[in-house]
Design an enzyme around this catalytic site. Structure first.
Site, PDB file in Angstrom:
ATOM      1  N   TYR A 258      82.343  21.808 -40.241  1.00  0.00           N
ATOM      2  CA  TYR A 258      81.815  21.589 -41.589  1.00  0.00           C
ATOM      3  C   TYR A 258      81.650  20.119 -41.931  1.00  0.00           C
ATOM      4  O   TYR A 258      82.570  19.317 -41.785  1.00  0.00           O
ATOM      5  CB  TYR A 258      82.729  22.248 -42.643  1.00  0.00           C
ATOM      6  CG  TYR A 258      82.503  21.661 -44.024  1.00  0.00           C
ATOM      7  CD1 TYR A 258      81.247  21.758 -44.619  1.00  0.00           C
ATOM      8  CD2 TYR A 258      83.515  20.976 -44.705  1.00  0.00           C
ATOM      9  CE1 TYR A 258      81.004  21.180 -45.861  1.00  0.00           C
ATOM     10  CE2 TYR A 258      83.284  20.407 -45.951  1.00  0.00           C
ATOM     11  CZ  TYR A 258      82.015  20.500 -46.511  1.00  0.00           C
ATOM     12  OH  TYR A 258      81.766  19.930 -47.718  1.00  0.00           O
TER      13      TYR A 258
ATOM     14  N   SER B  76      56.149  35.381 -14.236  1.00  0.00           N
ATOM     15  CA  SER B  76      57.066  34.521 -14.986  1.00  0.00           C
ATOM     16  C   SER B  76      56.411  33.716 -16.106  1.00  0.00           C
ATOM     17  O   SER B  76      56.528  32.507 -16.156  1.00  0.00           O
ATOM     18  CB  SER B  76      57.751  33.558 -13.998  1.00  0.00           C
ATOM     19  OG  SER B  76      58.906  33.017 -14.593  1.00  0.00           O
TER      20      SER B  76
ATOM     21  N   ILE C 202      68.133  51.414  -4.757  1.00  0.00           N
ATOM     22  CA  ILE C 202      67.113  51.051  -5.749  1.00  0.00           C
ATOM     23  C   ILE C 202      67.817  50.717  -7.062  1.00  0.00           C
ATOM     24  O   ILE C 202      68.542  51.551  -7.624  1.00  0.00           O
ATOM     25  CB  ILE C 202      66.076  52.172  -5.978  1.00  0.00           C
ATOM     26  CG1 ILE C 202      65.419  52.571  -4.649  1.00  0.00           C
ATOM     27  CG2 ILE C 202      65.031  51.723  -6.998  1.00  0.00           C
ATOM     28  CD1 ILE C 202      64.366  53.657  -4.759  1.00  0.00           C
ATOM     29  N   TYR C 203      67.638  49.493  -7.512  1.00  0.00           N
ATOM     30  CA  TYR C 203      68.220  49.021  -8.771  1.00  0.00           C
ATOM     31  C   TYR C 203      67.110  48.896  -9.814  1.00  0.00           C
ATOM     32  O   TYR C 203      65.924  48.787  -9.462  1.00  0.00           O
ATOM     33  CB  TYR C 203      68.865  47.636  -8.575  1.00  0.00           C
ATOM     34  CG  TYR C 203      70.142  47.636  -7.759  1.00  0.00           C
ATOM     35  CD1 TYR C 203      70.110  47.896  -6.393  1.00  0.00           C
ATOM     36  CD2 TYR C 203      71.373  47.357  -8.351  1.00  0.00           C
ATOM     37  CE1 TYR C 203      71.297  47.882  -5.635  1.00  0.00           C
ATOM     38  CE2 TYR C 203      72.551  47.333  -7.608  1.00  0.00           C
ATOM     39  CZ  TYR C 203      72.500  47.601  -6.248  1.00  0.00           C
ATOM     40  OH  TYR C 203      73.658  47.585  -5.512  1.00  0.00           O
ATOM     41  N   ALA C 204      67.482  48.880 -11.072  1.00  0.00           N
ATOM     42  CA  ALA C 204      66.473  48.667 -12.129  1.00  0.00           C
ATOM     43  C   ALA C 204      67.090  47.886 -13.278  1.00  0.00           C
ATOM     44  O   ALA C 204      68.281  48.030 -13.585  1.00  0.00           O
ATOM     45  CB  ALA C 204      65.935  50.001 -12.629  1.00  0.00           C
TER      46      ALA C 204
ATOM     47  N   ASN D 176      56.336  35.538 -22.367  1.00  0.00           N
ATOM     48  CA  ASN D 176      55.840  36.611 -23.265  1.00  0.00           C
ATOM     49  C   ASN D 176      56.083  36.221 -24.716  1.00  0.00           C
ATOM     50  O   ASN D 176      55.228  36.394 -25.576  1.00  0.00           O
ATOM     51  CB  ASN D 176      56.579  37.945 -23.091  1.00  0.00           C
ATOM     52  CG  ASN D 176      56.957  38.285 -21.690  1.00  0.00           C
ATOM     53  OD1 ASN D 176      57.507  37.456 -20.999  1.00  0.00           O
ATOM     54  ND2 ASN D 176      56.655  39.492 -21.266  1.00  0.00           N
ATOM     55  N   CYS D 177      57.315  35.709 -24.939  1.00  0.00           N
ATOM     56  CA  CYS D 177      57.746  35.456 -26.311  1.00  0.00           C
ATOM     57  C   CYS D 177      56.948  34.324 -26.950  1.00  0.00           C
ATOM     58  O   CYS D 177      56.924  34.191 -28.171  1.00  0.00           O
ATOM     59  CB  CYS D 177      59.238  35.131 -26.335  1.00  0.00           C
ATOM     60  SG  CYS D 177      60.203  36.275 -25.330  1.00  0.00           S
TER      61      CYS D 177
ATOM     62  N   LYS E  71      83.506  26.794 -46.876  1.00  0.00           N
ATOM     63  CA  LYS E  71      83.597  28.219 -46.541  1.00  0.00           C
ATOM     64  C   LYS E  71      82.201  28.665 -46.117  1.00  0.00           C
ATOM     65  O   LYS E  71      81.262  28.648 -46.928  1.00  0.00           O
ATOM     66  CB  LYS E  71      84.076  29.033 -47.747  1.00  0.00           C
ATOM     67  CG  LYS E  71      85.562  28.850 -48.005  1.00  0.00           C
ATOM     68  CD  LYS E  71      86.038  29.661 -49.181  1.00  0.00           C
ATOM     69  CE  LYS E  71      85.667  28.975 -50.455  1.00  0.00           C
ATOM     70  NZ  LYS E  71      86.441  29.223 -51.629  1.00  0.00           N
TER      71      LYS E  71
ATOM     72  N   ARG F 290      69.369  32.182  -4.593  1.00  0.00           N
ATOM     73  CA  ARG F 290      70.508  31.260  -4.692  1.00  0.00           C
ATOM     74  C   ARG F 290      71.730  31.826  -3.979  1.00  0.00           C
ATOM     75  O   ARG F 290      72.564  31.086  -3.479  1.00  0.00           O
ATOM     76  CB  ARG F 290      70.851  31.004  -6.166  1.00  0.00           C
ATOM     77  CG  ARG F 290      69.735  30.251  -6.830  1.00  0.00           C
ATOM     78  CD  ARG F 290      70.151  29.445  -8.039  1.00  0.00           C
ATOM     79  NE  ARG F 290      69.046  28.572  -8.396  1.00  0.00           N
ATOM     80  CZ  ARG F 290      68.078  28.898  -9.249  1.00  0.00           C
ATOM     81  NH1 ARG F 290      68.104  30.060  -9.856  1.00  0.00           N
ATOM     82  NH2 ARG F 290      67.089  28.081  -9.494  1.00  0.00           N
TER      83      ARG F 290
HETATM   84  P1  FAD Z   1      58.191  42.267 -18.321  1.00  0.00           P
HETATM   85  O1  FAD Z   1      58.597  40.876 -18.581  1.00  0.00           O
HETATM   86  O2  FAD Z   1      57.172  42.889 -19.222  1.00  0.00           O
HETATM   87  O3  FAD Z   1      57.674  42.337 -16.834  1.00  0.00           O
HETATM   88  C1  FAD Z   1      57.283  43.543 -16.256  1.00  0.00           C
HETATM   89  C2  FAD Z   1      56.130  43.275 -15.304  1.00  0.00           C
HETATM   90  O4  FAD Z   1      56.080  44.335 -14.348  1.00  0.00           O
HETATM   91  C3  FAD Z   1      54.774  43.288 -16.006  1.00  0.00           C
HETATM   92  O5  FAD Z   1      54.149  42.032 -15.881  1.00  0.00           O
HETATM   93  C4  FAD Z   1      53.989  44.391 -15.284  1.00  0.00           C
HETATM   94  O6  FAD Z   1      52.647  44.049 -15.069  1.00  0.00           O
HETATM   95  C5  FAD Z   1      54.731  44.532 -13.975  1.00  0.00           C
HETATM   96  N1  FAD Z   1      54.618  45.858 -13.370  1.00  0.00           N
HETATM   97  C6  FAD Z   1      54.881  47.057 -13.956  1.00  0.00           C
HETATM   98  N2  FAD Z   1      54.695  48.048 -13.072  1.00  0.00           N
HETATM   99  C7  FAD Z   1      54.316  47.476 -11.906  1.00  0.00           C
HETATM  100  C8  FAD Z   1      53.962  47.998 -10.624  1.00  0.00           C
HETATM  101  N3  FAD Z   1      53.990  49.295 -10.373  1.00  0.00           N
HETATM  102  N4  FAD Z   1      53.626  47.118  -9.667  1.00  0.00           N
HETATM  103  C9  FAD Z   1      53.617  45.781  -9.911  1.00  0.00           C
HETATM  104  N5  FAD Z   1      53.917  45.236 -11.090  1.00  0.00           N
HETATM  105  C10 FAD Z   1      54.268  46.081 -12.084  1.00  0.00           C
HETATM  106  N6  FAD Z   1      61.961  39.345 -26.490  1.00  0.00           N
HETATM  107  C11 FAD Z   1      62.886  38.584 -27.089  1.00  0.00           C
HETATM  108  O7  FAD Z   1      64.083  38.751 -26.818  1.00  0.00           O
HETATM  109  N7  FAD Z   1      62.537  37.606 -27.989  1.00  0.00           N
HETATM  110  C12 FAD Z   1      61.243  37.369 -28.314  1.00  0.00           C
HETATM  111  O8  FAD Z   1      60.937  36.464 -29.113  1.00  0.00           O
HETATM  112  C13 FAD Z   1      60.241  38.174 -27.721  1.00  0.00           C
HETATM  113  N8  FAD Z   1      58.944  37.997 -28.030  1.00  0.00           N
HETATM  114  C14 FAD Z   1      58.000  38.766 -27.416  1.00  0.00           C
HETATM  115  C15 FAD Z   1      56.668  38.561 -27.753  1.00  0.00           C
HETATM  116  C16 FAD Z   1      55.676  39.320 -27.144  1.00  0.00           C
HETATM  117  C17 FAD Z   1      54.251  39.095 -27.537  1.00  0.00           C
HETATM  118  C18 FAD Z   1      56.028  40.292 -26.153  1.00  0.00           C
HETATM  119  C19 FAD Z   1      54.961  41.103 -25.472  1.00  0.00           C
HETATM  120  C20 FAD Z   1      57.351  40.505 -25.828  1.00  0.00           C
HETATM  121  C21 FAD Z   1      58.345  39.751 -26.452  1.00  0.00           C
HETATM  122  N9  FAD Z   1      59.702  39.932 -26.154  1.00  0.00           N
HETATM  123  C22 FAD Z   1      60.649  39.164 -26.778  1.00  0.00           C
HETATM  124  C23 FAD Z   1      60.138  40.968 -25.198  1.00  0.00           C
HETATM  125  C24 FAD Z   1      60.339  40.401 -23.801  1.00  0.00           C
HETATM  126  O9  FAD Z   1      59.176  39.781 -23.393  1.00  0.00           O
HETATM  127  C25 FAD Z   1      60.725  41.524 -22.853  1.00  0.00           C
HETATM  128  O10 FAD Z   1      61.904  42.116 -23.309  1.00  0.00           O
HETATM  129  C26 FAD Z   1      60.936  41.046 -21.418  1.00  0.00           C
HETATM  130  O11 FAD Z   1      59.786  40.421 -20.934  1.00  0.00           O
HETATM  131  C27 FAD Z   1      61.324  42.227 -20.522  1.00  0.00           C
HETATM  132  O12 FAD Z   1      61.374  41.851 -19.187  1.00  0.00           O
HETATM  133  P2  FAD Z   1      60.990  42.898 -18.053  1.00  0.00           P
HETATM  134  O13 FAD Z   1      61.119  42.181 -16.758  1.00  0.00           O
HETATM  135  O14 FAD Z   1      61.720  44.162 -18.262  1.00  0.00           O
HETATM  136  O15 FAD Z   1      59.446  43.243 -18.333  1.00  0.00           O
END
Ligand code: FAD
Length: 446
Positions: free
Chosen positions: A427, A38, A278-280, A41-42, A435, A21
């Site tokens: 309310y 994408s 490199i950002y993270a 997970n949740c 309250k 964007r």
């Molecule tokens: P992720 O979304 O996990 O993505 C990281 C991706 O990087 C993974 O798919 C992995 O395969 C890929 N990867 C890693 N290393 C490499 C590599 N070297 N090369 C290529 N790909 C790589 N959070 C909430 O706030 N509320 C919720 O209700 C909630 N429920 C959840 C339920 C479950 C079952 C799970 C598993 C998690 C839940 N979470 C929840 C947590 C939430 O999903 C994570 O906090 C969020 O997805 C983090 O985003 P991320 O991008 O850091 O990691």
């Protein structure tokens, strides 16, 4: 400009979309080693339980849609195996063919997430033991629980993923046991609040084993025995292991990116790592807590998504937006109750030795005379010297989300108990009382 993103789920997909964007001409490539990008997970526990019926609903974005809508190239089953910061290149392995290529970048963004902890307990590699992180994991779990022979499941770990899964397995008629090494479930809330949740879980016929760690998994004629420290055994047909996550940072470590003591990637206020360009972001990073002077790692989807946006802005506009950190606001529905927490609980405050007092209210979630009012328990912890709020927790059948969000907003803005007393809310009897319970907490504490 060429941007490469490692990890294509919450943080990774978010940063890719925002980069596009802001920069129409950039080349943006996402490498995801798993099968999907994408995904929700949740939502995975609710798919296992049949609440989300359509598997396709779990996919927020697919590589095809990403390409068509935002011209982002997303390659699944592609693992980034090495980073060379000096040459600004990454090595990428196609997990289906084994072929490796070297790709160059102008900016690299890491969002590799965190992986489920799998300790070396005897028997841990039994084929009936599962962890949950991805759609592929839930497909495997679902295949197991769809088999009528799976009647008993032991959930190891009473955190929010374990409890959400326990609820969903129970919904499907499975006999569920929850095993937890510490003396309560939901360790982010305090014992007194967790006790309310525990009583409700037990009332559903779910076994709750507390303060009892797993020593081994052993095969018996009756099934898979989960052997506990106390000498008890829980015999089941499958195990879900959900005892926490660890930042997935081997890739970063191997290229000498500075890590925090817990293994997470250290970033500055702009999400830059110790290596140039490199950002993270996301579950893999360690960031300054807004409440403490220490770095923390908070693996939640809300922060990962918000960090993605700020990170992309900094990459495109130059480092201008600082991140203010997260106080770990979280929520989970567990059977009849919702439990939520924000900021610091008693355990965290004791650990760092900060002074605190508490106020607790058990009030109706809306006007008590209006039908279906239910009891909402809220606890705040605050600094007795100046009234500054440290944290809050809420447990109840209704109205938890509204109160915890209000309290989180105050805590994040250095709010005090005096602010709570004056909190202004909308309310009418179906929604609240004149309250609000948040006001009551302020009245008790001031
Ligand atoms: P992720 O979304 O996990 O993505 C990281 C991706 O990087 C993974 O798919 C992995 O395969 C890929 N990867 C890693 N290393 C490499 C590599 N070297 N090369 C290529 N790909 C790589 N959070 C909430 O706030 N509320 C919720 O209700 C909630 N429920 C959840 C339920 C479950 C079952 C799970 C598993 C998690 C839940 N979470 C929840 C947590 C939430 O999903 C994570 O906090 C969020 O997805 C983090 O985003 P991320 O991008 O850091 O990691």
């Amino acid at each position: 400009k060429k941007y490469i993103i490692v990890g294509g789920v919450a943080g990774g997909a978010g940063v890719a979309a925002r980069l596009r964007r802001l920069d129409e001409t950039a080349e943006i490539t996402v490498f995801e080693r798993g099968q999907h990008i994408s995904f929700a997970n949740c939502g995975l526990p609710y798919y296992a339980g049949g609440v989300i019926e359509n598997r396709d609903a779990l996919f927020v974005m697919t590589p095809e849609k990403f390409k068509a809508s935002l011209n982002v190239t997303a390659k699944v089953r592609h693992e980034v195996t090495a980073i060379n910061p000096a040459s600004k290149t990454v090595t990428v392995k196609n997990l289906d063919t084994g072929a490796e290529v070297i790709e160059n970048y102008d900016t690299l963004i890491l969002s590799p997430g965190a992986s489920p902890i799998k300790p070396p307990i005897p028997g841990i590699n039994d084929e009936a033991i599962y962890t949950l992180r991805s759609v592929s994991d839930i497909d495997a779990i679902k295949q197991r629980i769809d088999n009528p022979a799976t009647k008993r499941v032991a959930v190891i770990g009473g955190g929010f993923i374990g409890l959400e899964m326990a609820e969903n397995l129970h919904r499907r008629g499975i006999d569920v046991s929850i095993i937890e090494a510490v003396d309560q479930v939901m360790n982010v809330i305090d014992y007194d609040m967790a006790a309310i949740v525990q009583a409700n879980i037990r009332s559903k016929g779910v076994g709750v084993y507390l303060k009892d760690g797993v020593t081994a998994f052993e095969r018996r004629s009756a099934g898979l025995a989960v052997c506990l420290q106390s000498g008890k055994e829980v015999v089941c047909d499958a195990v879900l292991l959900s005892i926490g996550v660890r930042p997935d940072t081997k890739l970063a470590k191997d290229c000498n990116i500075e890590l925090a003591p817990n293994g997470a990637i250290k970033v500055n206020d702009y999400f830059e790592t110790s290596q140039k360009d490199i950002y993270a972001i996301g579950d893999a990073i360690s960031f300054k807590s807004p409440l403490l002077d220490t770095d923390t790692t908070i693996p939640l989807a809300g922060p990962a998504n918000k960090q993605a946006r700020i990170c992309a802005d900094n990459i495109v506009y130059g480092n201008k937006k600082t991140y203010c950190g997260t106080i770990g606001t979280s929520i989970a529905r567990i059977f009849d109750y919702t439990a939520a927490a924000t900021g610091l609980g008693e355990k965290a405050l004791d650990r760092v030795g900060l002074p605190y007092k508490q106020a607790v209210t058990h009030a109706a979630h809306h006007a008590s005379y209006y039908p279906h009012a239910s009891i909402l328990s809220i606890k705040i912890l605050y600094n007795p010297e100046n009234g500054r709020l440290w944290g809050a927790q809420a447990v109840g059948a209704e109205g938890v989300d509204k109160r915890i969000d209000v309290l989180a907003a105050y805590i994040k803005k250095n709010g005090t108990i005096f602010d709570l007393a004056e909190f202004e809310h909308a309310y009418a009897p179906p929604f609240d009382s004149a309250k609000d319970p948040v006001n009551i907490l302020g009245f008790i504490a001031e």
